[in-house]
Design an enzyme around this catalytic site. Structure first.
Site, short mmCIF file in Angstrom:
data_model
loop_
_atom_site.label_atom_id
_atom_site.label_comp_id
_atom_site.label_asym_id
_atom_site.label_seq_id
_atom_site.Cartn_x
_atom_site.Cartn_y
_atom_site.Cartn_z
N LYS A 27 -53.01 -20.61 -14.86
CA LYS A 27 -53.32 -22.04 -14.85
C LYS A 27 -53.57 -22.53 -13.42
O LYS A 27 -54.54 -23.26 -13.18
CB LYS A 27 -52.12 -22.78 -15.46
CG LYS A 27 -52.40 -24.14 -15.98
CD LYS A 27 -51.22 -24.61 -16.82
CE LYS A 27 -49.91 -24.42 -16.06
NZ LYS A 27 -48.72 -24.65 -16.87
N THR A 69 -54.44 -20.72 -10.73
CA THR A 69 -55.69 -20.16 -10.18
C THR A 69 -56.90 -20.87 -10.77
O THR A 69 -57.90 -21.09 -10.08
CB THR A 69 -55.82 -18.65 -10.45
OG1 THR A 69 -55.84 -18.41 -11.85
CG2 THR A 69 -54.69 -17.87 -9.80
N ARG A 84 -48.44 -28.95 -7.75
CA ARG A 84 -47.03 -29.09 -7.43
C ARG A 84 -46.67 -28.20 -6.24
O ARG A 84 -47.34 -27.21 -5.98
CB ARG A 84 -46.19 -28.69 -8.63
CG ARG A 84 -46.33 -29.67 -9.78
CD ARG A 84 -45.75 -29.09 -11.04
NE ARG A 84 -46.58 -28.01 -11.54
CZ ARG A 84 -46.27 -27.22 -12.54
NH1 ARG A 84 -45.10 -27.36 -13.14
NH2 ARG A 84 -47.08 -26.28 -12.94
N LYS A 142 -40.38 -15.23 -10.47
CA LYS A 142 -41.70 -15.76 -10.76
C LYS A 142 -42.64 -15.72 -9.57
O LYS A 142 -43.85 -15.66 -9.70
CB LYS A 142 -41.54 -17.21 -11.26
CG LYS A 142 -42.80 -17.86 -11.76
CD LYS A 142 -42.46 -19.17 -12.48
CE LYS A 142 -43.67 -20.06 -12.61
NZ LYS A 142 -44.06 -20.72 -11.35
N ALA A 161 -40.39 -28.99 -15.64
CA ALA A 161 -41.28 -29.35 -16.75
C ALA A 161 -40.53 -29.44 -18.08
O ALA A 161 -41.15 -29.70 -19.10
CB ALA A 161 -42.43 -28.36 -16.84
N PHE A 170 -46.06 -25.68 -17.85
CA PHE A 170 -45.95 -24.97 -19.13
C PHE A 170 -47.26 -25.03 -19.94
O PHE A 170 -48.34 -25.13 -19.38
CB PHE A 170 -44.79 -25.54 -19.94
CG PHE A 170 -43.44 -25.36 -19.31
CD1 PHE A 170 -43.20 -24.35 -18.37
CD2 PHE A 170 -42.38 -26.19 -19.65
CE1 PHE A 170 -41.94 -24.18 -17.80
CE2 PHE A 170 -41.11 -26.02 -19.08
CZ PHE A 170 -40.91 -25.02 -18.16
N PHE A 221 -59.76 -10.47 -17.46
CA PHE A 221 -59.08 -9.30 -16.92
C PHE A 221 -60.01 -8.10 -17.11
O PHE A 221 -60.78 -8.06 -18.07
CB PHE A 221 -57.76 -9.04 -17.66
CG PHE A 221 -56.62 -9.88 -17.17
CD1 PHE A 221 -56.64 -11.26 -17.33
CD2 PHE A 221 -55.51 -9.29 -16.56
CE1 PHE A 221 -55.58 -12.04 -16.88
CE2 PHE A 221 -54.45 -10.07 -16.12
CZ PHE A 221 -54.48 -11.43 -16.27
N TRP A 264 -60.29 -15.51 -9.89
CA TRP A 264 -59.24 -14.70 -9.26
C TRP A 264 -59.89 -13.60 -8.41
O TRP A 264 -59.50 -13.39 -7.26
CB TRP A 264 -58.33 -14.09 -10.34
CG TRP A 264 -57.14 -13.38 -9.74
CD1 TRP A 264 -55.93 -13.90 -9.42
CD2 TRP A 264 -57.07 -12.00 -9.36
NE1 TRP A 264 -55.11 -12.96 -8.88
CE2 TRP A 264 -55.78 -11.78 -8.83
CE3 TRP A 264 -57.97 -10.93 -9.42
CZ2 TRP A 264 -55.37 -10.54 -8.36
CZ3 TRP A 264 -57.55 -9.69 -8.94
CH2 TRP A 264 -56.27 -9.50 -8.42
#
Lengths: 565, 565
Positions: free
Chosen positions: A81, A83, A104, A115, A283, A311, A391, A419
């Site tokens: 999200k 990226t 954020r 994470k 969140a 989220f 991917f 990415w």
């Protein structure tokens, strides 16, 4: 014992990729949005804060278009999200728009835990990523200090005679620390005799779960910041009267501690797009978006602003729209829902270890999760685009299955490669978004302010989670009535639920129906301005994993900090 | 409830006086010391940090003269050590010297508690005082984070299997917070069941009491910082083996958190003299001086550097000389002992409420305290000047009594009025200091490294405190032998004693003799590089007073923070 000189930098790491570009001087980034030099308070050559005076002068400017990036329910496969927010912002800049992103700021807890940081990855990062992921401009430390000052004032008040008759058993104001530290979740304090105060039970949350963080992110000026802090309910008296933070007489000092932190931070993406990175509330028990100050400033300065919510869309987008947009008077123009073939396969029933094998049927099944989020967003009147982060293992058939599954909804599916490729990898998505934001706005909230609190919760549960009904505990029902009687009935609700499912059960992936949402507890965040409904166990102080990320972070001889991601 | 708009700014307050001057751009301050723009990392227009690369390049420069400002034993009447450091620095600048001052940075604990900030007062302040007194450049927050990361790693290690066999009863590494919060002095953590770890006793110190703070202030480079952090002893195994911090595998992350904080801060006095304000370790369980990085940098850049040590000369100066100067290879050229007529009267037996009445005899009696500090400093081979900070109520006879009392020591007494008049009020002192620092150095330490630890403690007690003897508890004696057996015998000792008296009894003012110094406990600070000897109850987490200073701090509508002092 000396790790510093011993390890080489991994050239494929996010830190190394971020370091491969030369950042623009922050003054040049600011100039892209016509921010004058005197409005920018600089923290070194590549970070700045916007002055509050300058922001006040923006009040009457026309506002740009706001695009929300949200996602399917997260899975261990990852969605991307942040990226996508960065890549889309860069692609809009590349297409000639005056664009900015709003994100954020990272907490140290995840940085040293499991994470990692929150600055994107690959060619879609905000920089300087080392600084942003560590102390940045000190905002979170300021919140920790302001929060804990109030905690100290509470125990100090009790120690020196307790004139307010605070009930030590009913102090709702915990302490905070910006680290993952499970041992602090539940503690007893004030031990050791009279000099150390009265013993009582207490606990620490991670700082981003502090109501001070939520307030910093929702206040629209210093005066509002002070008023909201003053309104916070910190506990009850023996007579069950709600005690406001202002009664402890430290609000002025808290505002003093928060004054600089309240100014939005300006940095840049790797491609030089201005990025406002400011605030980062939890969140679940909070609303999970960057500050109103940052978003409103960005909208006054840029033609299009891309931001993200925490989220999946069931939690993050709903709260962004019903809490932040409502309180700040924002009307977003479009939403982007991020998904990956891998994550959709997991929603379609494939375990993490099985993701290597192509499975079109599982993708199609998992698209039910994506479709429901898309449908939900249209309930807010928002035009939607889907970003499918690519991917290398994704097959053309799997990608085609996503487009096919969504064909009936009239929503475009845009394969993204930011990415790997930066802005050129999100050109298709950017074109689609540029078209969506030109449509006349039909944005609306999910529920009106004057709906009773329980009914607001039921509306979110039915409309967004597709629950059959809500099962309120009797305590929750009683508390909601109490809040309404005390004049808090017009507040929006903030749902605290697992992010992994539409239901309260983290294992229930994809698009379950017929479930019951248990609301066992409700809490009042009187300063932030919402009522929190807790559906399930909500962790407000994470723990570290057995092998914390901290183990791989080190400073190289030239001062470069490696191991952040 | 809204205080912000309601209160006017007191024009006689330190905050208002500080705001009455226009600060120089920090680049101009740096230019006074020939610090190039690229060596300065700016935090807004008036604060900066020196780059570590630049500092490394200073290594071979000739060093300026170092002047230590210290004081008589403090009393509630106040002495003005920080204002004297600033006023002397300004007066030396005014006299044409290339001068700089080196000071500690304030902790938020005293700022919101009773003592106030640490930026001087009146016309002798460092600016921007609001920033310096609150978060400054985030150094102390970084130390808090680094310290508590190690705490979290310790409990996390135990939680995930305790491979090191840490004895949870013998964890010496507490947690820290940069606030006065007595309720956190003694706590139990890890409550609430298996998910929250193993319950154990713990406690919080104020951050400035952290060994990380002491290390940051004693390390001479990033590599030394890492090595010292690695060496810290955090507790023992069940088999009583000392466990080093490095064994928790988070040192790299701690260094990453501390990288920026390790760079010395540059600000200015109200008169534009460069001021290095960096680090601020506790002056009882640590050595109580600003960082070695700052002092060494300042000495390479200025002809004369004025710095201060914590508490009175018995504690602060002794530790500055025997710990900091020894570890950093510094040789100060002169010492200034600060006193006031009022404080001398208190040492002479006058209570605080009686200070209004002239009392020459009491001044003469109280000069015994001053004389002993002066004599002590000559034991280090230091030439000494006395700074007598003038208060409006002081009579000429009282002032004359001080000069007379010290006549036999060959030490000049210099009446100072920098608080009211700035540099012109310290001209006489500056002239004297300029003469003293030209004398050939005869500086020496009080004791050699190879003296046994107990004998080092006895040497300080006899030579400096004039105790008859030291009464070691059997535990302390055993631990000292343990430290020597483990290879720590060559460390200097760090005395933790009340600052109010030469003895361990805070009520014993002036110049007591024949007393016994009780050393009940000793602690190893293996990373900082000293052995702490505790004589009496030493508080490492202060509490807030019944009316905390926080109550009077507020932000004015224009963002000005009032109420700091």
């Amino acid at each position: 014992m000396h790790q510093r000189t011993a390890r080489p930098l991994d050239p494929a790491s996010d830190a190394a990729i971020a370091a491969s570009v030369t950042p623009l001087p922050i003054g040049e980034v600011a100039a892209k949005l016509a921010i004058p030099a005197e409005a920018l308070y600089r923290y070194g050559p590549h970070k700045g804060k916007l002055s509050l005076d300058f922001i006040a002068d923006l009040e009457d400017r026309p506002r740009g278009r706001l695009v929300l990036v949200t996602a399917i329910n997260p899975t261990p496969a990852g969605e991307g999200k942040t990226t996508t927010t960065i890549g889309l912002g860069d692609a809009l800049s590349r297409a000639g728009m005056k664009a900015a992103v709003c994100l954020r700021e990272p907490s140290l807890g995840p940085v040293f835990g499991a994470k990692g940081g929150a600055t994107g990855g690959g060619r879609a990062q905000i920089i300087p990523m080392q600084d942003i992921n560590l102390h940045f401009t000190g905002d979170i430390h300021a919140i920790t200090a302001a929060h804990n000052l109030l905690s100290a004032l509470i125990d100090n008040h009790i120690h020196w005679g307790n004139a307010l008759d605070l009930d030590a058993r009913r102090i709702a104001w915990r302490r905070v620390m910006d680290l993952n530290d499970r041992a602090l979740r539940q503690v007893t304090i004030g031990l050791g005799g009279p000099a150390n105060g009265f013993p009582r039970e207490d606990g620490f949350d991670i700082t981003v779960a502090s109501e001070v963080m939520a307030i910093l992110c929702l206040a629209d000026g210093l005066e509002d910041l002070e008023a909201r802090l003053s309104r916070m309910v910190i506990g009850q008296t023996r007579g069950r009267r709600m005690v406001r933070a202002a009664e402890l007489e430290g609000i002025g000092a808290m505002v003093a501690l928060l004054r600089d932190a309240f100014q939005p931070n300006l940095v840049q993406t790797m491609e030089g797009t201005p990025a406002f990175v400011h605030g980062g509330p939890f969140a679940n028990i909070a609303h999970g978006c960057n500050s109103v100050m940052a978003t409103r400033s960005a909208l006054a300065l840029a033609d299009v602003v891309v931001t993200e919510a925490g989220f999946g869309a069931d939690l993050g987008a709903e709260k962004f729209l019903d809490i932040k947009c409502r309180q700040a008077g924002l009307a977003p123009s479009a939403a982007v829902v991020v998904a990956t073939v891998r994550a959709l396969k997991m929603h379609g029933g494939v375990p993490l270890k099985g993701l290597g094998a192509p499975d079109v049927a599982a993708v199609t099944r998992g698209c039910e999760n994506l479709k429901r989020h898309v449908e939900n967003l249209t309930k807010f009147g928002l035009p939607v685009a889907v970003a499918l982060n690519h991917f290398t293992g994704d097959t053309p058939e799997e990608v085609a299955a996503v487009a096919e599954a969504l064909a009936g909804l009239g929503v475009g599916v845009h394969v993204c490669r930011h990415w790997a490729n930066g802005s050129s990898g999100a050109e298709d998505l950017a074109r689609a978004v540029m078209e969506l934001v030109e449509r006349p706005s039909t944005f609306r909230f999910l529920y009106p302010e004057d709906m009773p609190l329980a009914q607001k919760i039921e509306t979110v549960a039915r409309q967004i989670y597709r629950a059959e009904r809500v099962d309120f505990s009797s305590a929750a029902t009683a508390r909601l009535k109490e809040f309404e009687a005390a004049g808090f009935g017009a507040l929006p609700v903030c749902m605290a639920k697992t992010q992994y499912s539409f239901t309260a059960d983290p294992a229930a992936r994809n698009a379950p129906t017929g479930h019951v949402l248990p609301v066992r507890e409700v809490r009042l965040s009187a300063g932030a301005g919402f009522v929190v409904a807790l559906a399930g166990d909500i962790m407000t102080m994470p723990g570290l994993p057995s092998v914390p990320a901290a183990r791989d972070i080190f400073v190289m001889p030239d001062g470069f900090i490696a191991g952040l991601s």
